[in-house]
Scaffold this motif. Structure first.
Motif, PDB file in Angstrom:
ATOM      1  N   GLY A 125       0.807  -1.212   0.000  1.00  0.00           N
ATOM      2  CA  GLY A 125       0.000   0.000   0.000  1.00  0.00           C
ATOM      3  C   GLY A 125       0.839   1.261   0.000  1.00  0.00           C
ATOM      4  O   GLY A 125       0.525   2.239  -0.692  1.00  0.00           O
ATOM      5  N   GLU A 126       1.921   1.259   0.765  1.00  0.00           N
ATOM      6  CA  GLU A 126       2.793   2.428   0.832  1.00  0.00           C
ATOM      7  C   GLU A 126       3.421   2.728  -0.522  1.00  0.00           C
ATOM      8  O   GLU A 126       3.681   3.890  -0.853  1.00  0.00           O
ATOM      9  CB  GLU A 126       3.886   2.231   1.884  1.00  0.00           C
ATOM     10  CG  GLU A 126       3.378   2.254   3.310  1.00  0.00           C
ATOM     11  CD  GLU A 126       2.923   0.887   3.827  1.00  0.00           C
ATOM     12  OE1 GLU A 126       2.705  -0.046   3.005  1.00  0.00           O
ATOM     13  OE2 GLU A 126       2.768   0.749   5.055  1.00  0.00           O
ATOM     14  N   ALA A 127       3.679   1.685  -1.324  1.00  0.00           N
ATOM     15  CA  ALA A 127       4.247   1.896  -2.661  1.00  0.00           C
ATOM     16  C   ALA A 127       3.227   2.580  -3.568  1.00  0.00           C
ATOM     17  O   ALA A 127       3.578   3.457  -4.363  1.00  0.00           O
ATOM     18  CB  ALA A 127       4.709   0.572  -3.259  1.00  0.00           C
ATOM     19  N   HIS A 128       1.964   2.207  -3.440  1.00  0.00           N
ATOM     20  CA  HIS A 128       0.923   2.868  -4.240  1.00  0.00           C
ATOM     21  C   HIS A 128       0.688   4.291  -3.743  1.00  0.00           C
ATOM     22  O   HIS A 128       0.430   5.200  -4.547  1.00  0.00           O
ATOM     23  CB  HIS A 128      -0.363   2.045  -4.228  1.00  0.00           C
ATOM     24  CG  HIS A 128      -0.241   0.805  -5.037  1.00  0.00           C
ATOM     25  ND1 HIS A 128      -0.253   0.815  -6.415  1.00  0.00           N
ATOM     26  CD2 HIS A 128      -0.042  -0.492  -4.673  1.00  0.00           C
ATOM     27  CE1 HIS A 128      -0.095  -0.419  -6.867  1.00  0.00           C
ATOM     28  NE2 HIS A 128       0.038  -1.223  -5.824  1.00  0.00           N
ATOM     29  N   LEU A 129       0.817   4.512  -2.446  1.00  0.00           N
ATOM     30  CA  LEU A 129       0.715   5.867  -1.909  1.00  0.00           C
ATOM     31  C   LEU A 129       1.855   6.734  -2.454  1.00  0.00           C
ATOM     32  O   LEU A 129       1.645   7.881  -2.857  1.00  0.00           O
ATOM     33  CB  LEU A 129       0.735   5.836  -0.381  1.00  0.00           C
ATOM     34  CG  LEU A 129       0.651   7.168   0.351  1.00  0.00           C
ATOM     35  CD1 LEU A 129      -0.587   7.968  -0.064  1.00  0.00           C
ATOM     36  CD2 LEU A 129       0.653   6.937   1.858  1.00  0.00           C
ATOM     37  N   GLN A 134      -6.474   6.718  -8.614  1.00  0.00           N
ATOM     38  CA  GLN A 134      -6.402   5.271  -8.856  1.00  0.00           C
ATOM     39  C   GLN A 134      -5.367   4.631  -7.938  1.00  0.00           C
ATOM     40  O   GLN A 134      -5.609   3.562  -7.353  1.00  0.00           O
ATOM     41  CB  GLN A 134      -6.043   4.987 -10.319  1.00  0.00           C
ATOM     42  CG  GLN A 134      -7.134   5.290 -11.299  1.00  0.00           C
ATOM     43  CD  GLN A 134      -6.666   5.183 -12.747  1.00  0.00           C
ATOM     44  OE1 GLN A 134      -5.510   4.851 -13.025  1.00  0.00           O
ATOM     45  NE2 GLN A 134      -7.559   5.467 -13.675  1.00  0.00           N
ATOM     46  N   GLU A 135      -4.217   5.275  -7.800  1.00  0.00           N
ATOM     47  CA  GLU A 135      -3.172   4.743  -6.916  1.00  0.00           C
ATOM     48  C   GLU A 135      -3.617   4.782  -5.455  1.00  0.00           C
ATOM     49  O   GLU A 135      -3.322   3.866  -4.690  1.00  0.00           O
ATOM     50  CB  GLU A 135      -1.858   5.513  -7.097  1.00  0.00           C
ATOM     51  CG  GLU A 135      -1.184   5.271  -8.430  1.00  0.00           C
ATOM     52  CD  GLU A 135      -0.727   3.829  -8.631  1.00  0.00           C
ATOM     53  OE1 GLU A 135      -0.378   3.149  -7.647  1.00  0.00           O
ATOM     54  OE2 GLU A 135      -0.714   3.382  -9.798  1.00  0.00           O
ATOM     55  N   LEU A 136      -4.346   5.816  -5.062  1.00  0.00           N
ATOM     56  CA  LEU A 136      -4.852   5.889  -3.691  1.00  0.00           C
ATOM     57  C   LEU A 136      -5.852   4.768  -3.418  1.00  0.00           C
ATOM     58  O   LEU A 136      -5.868   4.195  -2.326  1.00  0.00           O
ATOM     59  CB  LEU A 136      -5.490   7.249  -3.419  1.00  0.00           C
ATOM     60  CG  LEU A 136      -4.523   8.424  -3.326  1.00  0.00           C
ATOM     61  CD1 LEU A 136      -5.292   9.742  -3.243  1.00  0.00           C
ATOM     62  CD2 LEU A 136      -3.577   8.271  -2.143  1.00  0.00           C
ATOM     63  N   ALA A 137      -6.676   4.447  -4.406  1.00  0.00           N
ATOM     64  CA  ALA A 137      -7.624   3.334  -4.241  1.00  0.00           C
ATOM     65  C   ALA A 137      -6.875   2.022  -4.054  1.00  0.00           C
ATOM     66  O   ALA A 137      -7.270   1.180  -3.226  1.00  0.00           O
ATOM     67  CB  ALA A 137      -8.554   3.254  -5.450  1.00  0.00           C
ATOM     68  N   LEU A 138      -5.783   1.824  -4.781  1.00  0.00           N
ATOM     69  CA  LEU A 138      -4.960   0.623  -4.610  1.00  0.00           C
ATOM     70  C   LEU A 138      -4.293   0.621  -3.233  1.00  0.00           C
ATOM     71  O   LEU A 138      -4.228  -0.417  -2.570  1.00  0.00           O
ATOM     72  CB  LEU A 138      -3.910   0.525  -5.720  1.00  0.00           C
ATOM     73  CG  LEU A 138      -4.460   0.271  -7.119  1.00  0.00           C
ATOM     74  CD1 LEU A 138      -3.363   0.446  -8.170  1.00  0.00           C
ATOM     75  CD2 LEU A 138      -5.059  -1.127  -7.224  1.00  0.00           C
ATOM     76  N   GLU A 197      -3.180   9.282   5.737  1.00  0.00           N
ATOM     77  CA  GLU A 197      -2.555   9.869   4.548  1.00  0.00           C
ATOM     78  C   GLU A 197      -3.359   9.583   3.284  1.00  0.00           C
ATOM     79  O   GLU A 197      -3.504  10.447   2.424  1.00  0.00           O
ATOM     80  CB  GLU A 197      -1.125   9.340   4.386  1.00  0.00           C
ATOM     81  CG  GLU A 197      -0.166   9.873   5.414  1.00  0.00           C
ATOM     82  CD  GLU A 197       0.135  11.343   5.235  1.00  0.00           C
ATOM     83  OE1 GLU A 197       0.729  11.725   4.209  1.00  0.00           O
ATOM     84  OE2 GLU A 197      -0.251  12.130   6.119  1.00  0.00           O
ATOM     85  N   VAL A 198      -3.851   8.365   3.145  1.00  0.00           N
ATOM     86  CA  VAL A 198      -4.634   8.011   1.958  1.00  0.00           C
ATOM     87  C   VAL A 198      -5.870   8.899   1.877  1.00  0.00           C
ATOM     88  O   VAL A 198      -6.166   9.488   0.828  1.00  0.00           O
ATOM     89  CB  VAL A 198      -5.016   6.519   1.958  1.00  0.00           C
ATOM     90  CG1 VAL A 198      -6.028   6.215   0.866  1.00  0.00           C
ATOM     91  CG2 VAL A 198      -3.769   5.645   1.785  1.00  0.00           C
ATOM     92  N   PHE A 199      -6.589   9.044   2.987  1.00  0.00           N
ATOM     93  CA  PHE A 199      -7.790   9.881   2.995  1.00  0.00           C
ATOM     94  C   PHE A 199      -7.438  11.364   2.830  1.00  0.00           C
ATOM     95  O   PHE A 199      -8.180  12.108   2.177  1.00  0.00           O
ATOM     96  CB  PHE A 199      -8.610   9.645   4.265  1.00  0.00           C
ATOM     97  CG  PHE A 199      -9.278   8.309   4.281  1.00  0.00           C
ATOM     98  CD1 PHE A 199     -10.420   8.086   3.519  1.00  0.00           C
ATOM     99  CD2 PHE A 199      -8.767   7.265   5.034  1.00  0.00           C
ATOM    100  CE1 PHE A 199     -11.045   6.840   3.513  1.00  0.00           C
ATOM    101  CE2 PHE A 199      -9.380   6.020   5.039  1.00  0.00           C
ATOM    102  CZ  PHE A 199     -10.515   5.801   4.267  1.00  0.00           C
ATOM    103  N   PHE A 200      -6.306  11.773   3.401  1.00  0.00           N
ATOM    104  CA  PHE A 200      -5.885  13.171   3.260  1.00  0.00           C
ATOM    105  C   PHE A 200      -5.684  13.515   1.784  1.00  0.00           C
ATOM    106  O   PHE A 200      -6.220  14.512   1.287  1.00  0.00           O
ATOM    107  CB  PHE A 200      -4.590  13.424   4.044  1.00  0.00           C
ATOM    108  CG  PHE A 200      -3.992  14.771   3.773  1.00  0.00           C
ATOM    109  CD1 PHE A 200      -4.518  15.898   4.386  1.00  0.00           C
ATOM    110  CD2 PHE A 200      -2.929  14.916   2.897  1.00  0.00           C
ATOM    111  CE1 PHE A 200      -3.979  17.161   4.126  1.00  0.00           C
ATOM    112  CE2 PHE A 200      -2.395  16.172   2.635  1.00  0.00           C
ATOM    113  CZ  PHE A 200      -2.919  17.291   3.261  1.00  0.00           C
TER     114      PHE A 200
END
Length: 199
Positions: free
Chosen positions: A118-122, A140-144, A154-157
């Motif tokens: 997940g951190e790699a997609h972030l 798209q990357e955040l969804a992954l 961080e993802v939601f931010f």
């Protein structure tokens, strides 16, 4: 942490998918590399509180470079190196094409080493958002990333601030409120959420 997760899995007689097994594996077995990574991660998370942002971020990159030299397959170190390069670039401390290339190369290496991380997609989302201004690809990357980081502030931010840039105010509020609920002491989240409320 890996040993505890494996013991719980055995006790529950749970069947793990290959992706789940990979998720509980340690990202490095080199304790010195891991220590360097933790030091760098703390510098990156707190660089706004230091008198010299650029030097703090460059020090973090040096620590991560050393961690990576000890373990070239340490995907999380590449993720956080992406974050440091991004912070230099996005905050106007080094807006050169060379910095952007370093930023992108670190994210690509993290994804190559750990495509389900997940951190790699972030990290890749940061490249699309801050580096390329490609909001659709960033989302798209955040969804992954959200698949393996469902409680990442961080993802939601980033989903919230991208929605704000796109004028999708309800999505911006929803995502930034979720980010705030997960990390209420993060001033960056508070400032952005209050800005969206103001708009």
């Amino acid at each position: 942490e890996t040993e505890i997760a494996q013991a719980i899995t055995r006790q529950l007689a749970a069947k793990l998918s290959p992706r789940e097994k990979a998720a509980i594996e340690p990202s490095t077995r080199d304790i010195d590399a891991f220590d360097l990574y933790l030091q760098a991660k703390e510098l990156i998370k707190t660089f706004h509180d230091t008198p010299n942002w650029k030097e703090t971020l460059l020090k973090a990159i040096r620590l991560l470079d050393e961690a990576i030299s000890r373990d070239p397959n340490f995907a999380l170190a590449y993720c956080w190196r992406t974050n440091a390069h991004d912070s230099l670039y996005w905050n106007g401390l080094d807006r050169t094409p060379a910095r952007l290339e370093l930023f992108q190369a670190s994210a690509e290496k993290a994804l190559a080493l750990a495509p389900d991380l997940g951190e790699a997609h972030l990290a890749q989302a940061l490249v699309y958002y801050h580096g390329k201004r490609d909001y659709a690809r960033a989302l798209q990357e955040l969804a992954l990333a959200n698949r393996t980081l469902p409680n990442s502030a961080e993802v939601f931010f980033f989903a919230g601030v991208i929605a704000r840039r796109q004028g999708r105010w309800d999505d911006a509020v929803k995502n930034l409120e979720r980010s705030f609920a997960l990390d209420p002491l993060n001033s960056r989240i508070v400032i952005n959420l209050s800005g969206v409320y103001d708009f």
